[in-house]
Motif scaffolding. Structure first.
Motif: not given
Length: 237
Positions: A176-183, A192-199, A204-209, A225-230
């Protein structure tokens, strides 16, 4: 696993059917969930039907039947194989139980059979399908010794510069949490859900392609909401 919006809609339909004997109209559903258009209701209805919670009856207006309820609404618990519970396999034959004396270091050397929970967007966000579509065997070295894991099929090309192509299968550790730069698998507005880099920057939260053809999308932190990390990737040629 249902999103909050899916759960809210299912509860609203169930309550109305119990009270009136008929389900609510799409306009009533839209107003109850405070959505701007009925297209969002159509997506939620389709998701609930795909997960087996409701059934739409053909050739009948407003004909929606509630088939089952989640545990949070008093439903019968699902079988373990339908959730995020990896099954340890030893060689070509599944092991029915995990030996009590196996250490985490030994576990990761085995293969595990993970549920493939549908498709995830590597492009513009799409709704994540959270029912078990099929299973995939994953080398144990790819997984963390702790935590639950699941797999998703990638749809889109927004992460190609990170080595993730359309049609790949990504391995996700639930978090449910992630570090900056994690996918991450990010759930946007509970729909809706998407696979992106987390910042995460301030509020604010940026979802970077990982493809210059796609813009970075920035949301208030309460909308993501973070659902998981790659943790791994499988590619079939």
């Amino acid at each position: 696993m249902l999103t909050k919006k899916q759960l809210d809609l299912l509860e609203f339909i169930h309550t109305r059917v119990q009270r009136d004997g008929v389900p609510p109209s799409f306009d009533e559903m839209k107003d109850a969930l405070d959505l701007r258009s009925k297209s969002g209701i159509h997506r939620l209805i389709t998701a609930l039907e795909e997960r087996g919670f409701i059934r739409r009856l053909a050739h009948r207006a407003r004909a929606i039947e509630v088939v089952k309820l989640p545990e949070s609404m008093g439903g019968v618990p699902s079988a373990p194989t339908s959730g995020f519970q990896p099954k340890v396999i030893d060689g070509p034959h599944p092991s029915p139980t995990q030996p009590a004396n196996v250490t985490p270091e030994e576990i990761v050397m085995h293969a595990r059979e993970l549920p493939v929970m549908g498709k995830i967007a590597a492009g513009v966000p799409i709704e994540a399908i959270s029912h078990v579509d099929h299973h995939v065997a994953v080398p144990g070295q790819m997984l963390r010794a702790t935590g639950s894991h699941y797999a998703l099929e990638v749809k889109g090309d927004s992460m190609i510069d990170a080595g993730i192509n359309d049609g790949d299968t990504v391995i996700i550790r639930e978090a449910s949490t992630a570090n900056n730069g994690d996918i991450v698998v990010a759930l946007v507005e509970d729909q809706e859900a998407t696979l992106k880099k987390f910042h995460h920057n301030g509020t604010s939260i940026a979802l970077e392609a990982a493809n210059p053809a796609y813009e970075t999308r920035v949301y208030p932190e309460d909308m993501v909401k973070v659902q998981g990390c790659l943790v791994g990737l499988i590619r079939t040629y």
